[in-house]
Design an enzyme around this catalytic site. Structure first.
Site, mmCIF file in Angstrom:
data_model
loop_
_atom_site.group_PDB
_atom_site.id
_atom_site.type_symbol
_atom_site.label_atom_id
_atom_site.label_comp_id
_atom_site.label_asym_id
_atom_site.label_seq_id
_atom_site.Cartn_x
_atom_site.Cartn_y
_atom_site.Cartn_z
ATOM 1 N N MET A 104 0.841 -1.198 0.000
ATOM 2 C CA MET A 104 0.000 0.000 0.000
ATOM 3 C C MET A 104 0.880 1.253 0.000
ATOM 4 O O MET A 104 0.418 2.349 0.336
ATOM 5 C CB MET A 104 -0.919 0.005 1.221
ATOM 6 C CG MET A 104 -1.796 -1.244 1.267
ATOM 7 S SD MET A 104 -3.367 -1.018 2.104
ATOM 8 C CE MET A 104 -2.840 -0.358 3.663
ATOM 9 N N GLY A 105 2.143 1.092 -0.359
ATOM 10 C CA GLY A 105 3.036 2.249 -0.434
ATOM 11 C C GLY A 105 3.541 2.671 0.930
ATOM 12 O O GLY A 105 3.512 1.895 1.883
ATOM 13 N N HIS A 111 9.191 -3.573 3.254
ATOM 14 C CA HIS A 111 8.806 -3.705 1.846
ATOM 15 C C HIS A 111 10.030 -3.983 0.971
ATOM 16 O O HIS A 111 9.982 -4.814 0.059
ATOM 17 C CB HIS A 111 8.154 -2.404 1.354
ATOM 18 C CG HIS A 111 6.909 -2.021 2.066
ATOM 19 N ND1 HIS A 111 6.811 -0.872 2.815
ATOM 20 C CD2 HIS A 111 5.699 -2.620 2.154
ATOM 21 C CE1 HIS A 111 5.589 -0.774 3.316
ATOM 22 N NE2 HIS A 111 4.894 -1.821 2.935
ATOM 23 N N LYS A 238 4.971 -10.227 9.229
ATOM 24 C CA LYS A 238 4.428 -9.288 10.223
ATOM 25 C C LYS A 238 2.910 -9.351 10.246
ATOM 26 O O LYS A 238 2.282 -9.274 11.293
ATOM 27 C CB LYS A 238 4.865 -7.861 9.915
ATOM 28 C CG LYS A 238 4.526 -6.884 11.029
ATOM 29 C CD LYS A 238 4.434 -5.467 10.537
ATOM 30 C CE LYS A 238 3.122 -5.239 9.814
ATOM 31 N NZ LYS A 238 3.004 -3.912 9.228
ATOM 32 N N ASP A 239 2.316 -9.489 9.052
ATOM 33 C CA ASP A 239 0.862 -9.592 8.943
ATOM 34 C C ASP A 239 0.512 -11.085 8.897
ATOM 35 O O ASP A 239 0.207 -11.644 7.835
ATOM 36 C CB ASP A 239 0.396 -8.848 7.694
ATOM 37 C CG ASP A 239 0.691 -7.360 7.794
ATOM 38 O OD1 ASP A 239 -0.141 -6.620 8.328
ATOM 39 O OD2 ASP A 239 1.796 -6.940 7.369
ATOM 40 N N GLN A 242 -2.873 -12.227 7.553
ATOM 41 C CA GLN A 242 -2.931 -11.920 6.115
ATOM 42 C C GLN A 242 -2.159 -12.962 5.311
ATOM 43 O O GLN A 242 -2.612 -13.426 4.251
ATOM 44 C CB GLN A 242 -2.365 -10.534 5.855
ATOM 45 C CG GLN A 242 -2.241 -10.178 4.380
ATOM 46 C CD GLN A 242 -1.954 -8.715 4.168
ATOM 47 O OE1 GLN A 242 -2.851 -7.893 4.230
ATOM 48 N NE2 GLN A 242 -0.709 -8.372 3.896
ATOM 49 N N SER A 274 6.754 -0.545 9.950
ATOM 50 C CA SER A 274 5.343 -0.484 9.539
ATOM 51 C C SER A 274 5.038 0.920 9.040
ATOM 52 O O SER A 274 5.495 1.907 9.632
ATOM 53 C CB SER A 274 4.451 -0.819 10.739
ATOM 54 O OG SER A 274 3.095 -0.654 10.404
HETATM 55 N N1 LIG Z 1 8.313 -5.046 8.929
HETATM 56 C C1 LIG Z 1 8.002 -5.780 7.878
HETATM 57 N N2 LIG Z 1 8.776 -6.819 7.511
HETATM 58 C C2 LIG Z 1 8.473 -7.593 6.445
HETATM 59 N N3 LIG Z 1 7.384 -7.385 5.666
HETATM 60 C C3 LIG Z 1 6.578 -6.365 5.997
HETATM 61 C C4 LIG Z 1 6.839 -5.519 7.101
HETATM 62 N N4 LIG Z 1 5.846 -4.585 7.163
HETATM 63 C C5 LIG Z 1 5.012 -4.850 6.149
HETATM 64 N N5 LIG Z 1 5.430 -5.921 5.445
HETATM 65 C C6 LIG Z 1 4.771 -6.543 4.308
HETATM 66 O O1 LIG Z 1 4.715 -5.654 3.217
HETATM 67 C C7 LIG Z 1 3.538 -5.916 2.456
HETATM 68 C C8 LIG Z 1 2.796 -4.648 2.266
HETATM 69 O O2 LIG Z 1 2.357 -4.190 3.542
HETATM 70 P P1 LIG Z 1 1.778 -2.764 3.822
HETATM 71 O O3 LIG Z 1 1.966 -1.914 2.615
HETATM 72 O O4 LIG Z 1 0.442 -2.852 4.433
HETATM 73 O O5 LIG Z 1 2.807 -2.197 4.904
HETATM 74 P P2 LIG Z 1 2.639 -2.089 6.423
HETATM 75 O O6 LIG Z 1 3.858 -1.464 6.960
HETATM 76 O O7 LIG Z 1 2.224 -3.415 6.966
HETATM 77 O O8 LIG Z 1 1.468 -1.070 6.560
HETATM 78 P P3 LIG Z 1 0.579 -0.780 7.823
HETATM 79 O O9 LIG Z 1 1.417 -0.007 8.760
HETATM 80 O O10 LIG Z 1 -0.490 0.000 7.204
HETATM 81 O O11 LIG Z 1 0.084 -2.071 8.363
HETATM 82 C C9 LIG Z 1 2.743 -6.961 3.249
HETATM 83 O O12 LIG Z 1 3.032 -8.253 2.719
HETATM 84 C C10 LIG Z 1 3.309 -6.810 4.628
HETATM 85 O O13 LIG Z 1 3.167 -7.977 5.426
HETATM 86 C C1 LIG Z 2 -1.694 -7.185 0.756
HETATM 87 C C2 LIG Z 2 -2.152 -5.753 0.612
HETATM 88 C C3 LIG Z 2 -1.260 -5.017 -0.376
HETATM 89 C C4 LIG Z 2 -3.558 -5.772 0.026
HETATM 90 O O1 LIG Z 2 -4.046 -4.485 -0.100
HETATM 91 C C5 LIG Z 2 -2.170 -5.028 1.964
HETATM 92 O O2 LIG Z 2 -3.067 -5.617 2.844
HETATM 93 C C6 LIG Z 2 -0.810 -4.878 2.553
HETATM 94 O O3 LIG Z 2 -0.138 -3.953 2.109
HETATM 95 O O4 LIG Z 2 -0.422 -5.677 3.432
HETATM 96 N N1 BAL Z 3 -0.558 -4.106 6.662
HETATM 97 C C1 BAL Z 3 -1.839 -4.563 6.174
HETATM 98 C C2 BAL Z 3 -2.636 -3.493 5.553
HETATM 99 C C3 BAL Z 3 -3.545 -2.786 6.467
HETATM 100 O O1 BAL Z 3 -3.381 -2.815 7.687
HETATM 101 O O2 BAL Z 3 -4.502 -2.152 6.003
#
Ligand SMILES: Nc1ncnc2c1ncn2[C@@H]1O[C@H](COP(=O)(O)OP(=O)(O)OP(=O)(O)O)[C@@H](O)[C@H]1O
Ligand SMILES: CC(C)(CO)[C@@H](O)C(=O)[O-]
Ligand code: BAL
Length: 385
Positions: A104-105, A111, A238-239, A242, A274
């Site tokens: 989600m950027g 990421h 982390k998720d 998911q 995050s």
């Molecule tokens: N700290 C991390 N280590 C490894 N993968 C991550 C980490 N944070 C996020 N991801 C992964 O990156 C992908 C995109 O996640 P997303 O864009 O929602 O980022 P996020 O940091 O989890 O965002 P949010 O803070 O909104 O939850 C997902 O597969 C998520 O599990």
């Molecule tokens: C997998 C995903 C890109 C779906 O919108 C989102 O949940 C995230 O960023 O973890």
């Molecule tokens: N990291 C998963 C996306 C969300 O929380 O919306």
């Protein structure tokens, strides 16, 4: 002109070189999906989920700032329409191992680790940036979710534009930044339901805490898998729930994609990277290490002190997180001790560490926690292994 791809493959495998064209003009018109669209009544969204709002498109991935121009100059192709994405995927030669990193950027080290894994394990990486309205409830942060597309492009460019071996054209990695109007056109009514993410399946889980969430995630991930047809898709551990949902989705709907979980990238003090960490105040940030600290303590109690009662593990994590965050306004939303893949809560005892070590792996248990810390909703987990 056709060239041969020979990338370094650090994980012990050198793949068969694949031919890629280094003169690959992309259609800007939307390919075959530019056919006339039949407009239907306004979409029905899953329970509690927000419909795309006016203005979302302006704030999401479409368009192109200065970062886009720099990326284009470095040879990174950025696509914003579904038609372009489909056409670009069609052009990849049969046998190309395609890696998908869906985001989600507001990119961070987590990421980028997913992207590095994809670059190492596949031939062509497709990164997507899309803030998916379907996974936000009406009271959540869709409107304020950090949108930093130019910064994201700047972070991705050095990775995606990394040159291949001398004399060969670079692999055609792609960045897909569709607008909401592209991904979820007016009239779209279809959603994907998932039992693994169902609130009813586990009342103390991410699915129960965010009842709208996994239907939205499953729907958009199904669409992204369909558009990009990846060989492998990389998701962060982390998720945890998911990852379980997406693994079941890819298997159950026969996408033919292998889902790979990537270990959580952490800051030096253990806080999971995050995008929502930017919401933390200084006090909240100082308190945030309590999540991982408490999870590690629970894992150690299981691994070293023989604690197998799920209720004791849950209570220990709750106590630790409460103690570390309450003074900064932290509120524990749930603690869960669950089967890692079905997400069913464990009622009695988890398998002992000795049993897990002595027998074949399987039946992994994950301890998850979610905390509301001011405006930031943080989640983290640890697998008992
Ligand atoms: N700290 C991390 N280590 C490894 N993968 C991550 C980490 N944070 C996020 N991801 C992964 O990156 C992908 C995109 O996640 P997303 O864009 O929602 O980022 P996020 O940091 O989890 O965002 P949010 O803070 O909104 O939850 C997902 O597969 C998520 O599990
Ligand atoms: C997998 C995903 C890109 C779906 O919108 C989102 O949940 C995230 O960023 O973890
Ligand atoms: N990291 C998963 C996306 C969300 O929380 O919306």
């Amino acid at each position: 002109m056709t060239g041969l791809l020979r990338r370094a493959v650090p994980r012990g495998r050198r793949r068969r070189p694949l031919p890629f064209s280094n003169t690959c003009p992309l259609s800007l018109t939307g390919g075959f999906l530019s056919a006339p669209v039949c407009y239907l009544p306004p979409p029905i969204m899953p329970d509690g989920a927000a419909a795309p709002r006016a203005g979302d498109a302006a704030a999401d991935g479409g368009g192109g700032g200065p970062g886009h121009a720099a990326a284009a100059a470095a040879g990174v192709t950025i696509l914003s329409s579904v038609g372009e994405m489909v056409a670009a995927r069609e052009r990849l030669p049969a046998g190309t191992r395609v890696g998908l990193v869906a985001t989600m950027g507001a990119l961070h080290g987590g990421h980028l680790e997913l992207v590095r894994r994809s670059l190492a394990d596949t031939d062509v990486t497709i990164v997507t940036i899309y803030v998916n309205p379907l996974q936000f409830s009406a009271t959540e942060d869709l409107g304020t979710y950090p949108r930093t597309v130019d910064d994201d492009v700047a972070l991705l460019t050095p990775l995606l534009a990394a040159p291949a071996d001398a004399g060969t054209p670079p692999p055609p990695h792609l960045l897909f930044t569709p607008t909401v109007a592209e991904m979820r056109p007016a009239g779209a009514t279809t959603t994907v339901a998932t039992a693994v993410g169902d609130a009813a399946a586990n009342p103390s889980s991410e699915g129960a805490s965010r009842p709208h969430f996994f239907g939205g995630v499953a729907t958009v991930v199904a669409a992204l898998l369909h558009l990009t047809r990846p060989t492998v898709a990389f998701f962060g551990e982390k998720d945890a729930q998911q990852l379980a949902v997406v693994t079941a989705l890819a298997r159950d709907l026969h996408f033919g994609t292998t889902i790979v979980g990537v270990p959580t990238v952490r800051e030096a003090d253990g806080v999971a990277a995050s995008s929502r960490n930017v919401y933390l105040t200084a006090a909240g940030r100082a308190a945030a290490p309590a999540l991982y600290r408490s999870l590690v303590a629970a894992r150690d109690a299981w691994a070293e002190a023989g604690e197998t009662a799920a209720s004791a593990l849950r209570a220990a994590v709750r106590r630790g997180v409460d103690a570390g965050t309450a003074a900064s306004g932290g509120r524990v939303l749930y603690v869960s001790v669950a089967d890692r893949w079905s997400m069913a809560e464990v009622d009695g005892a988890v398998r002992s560490a000795a049993d897990v070590r002595a027998t074949a792996p399987g039946g992994e248990v994950v301890v998850c926690v979610a905390v509301q810390l001011g405006a930031a909703r943080l989640i983290d987990n640890i697998v008992l292994r």
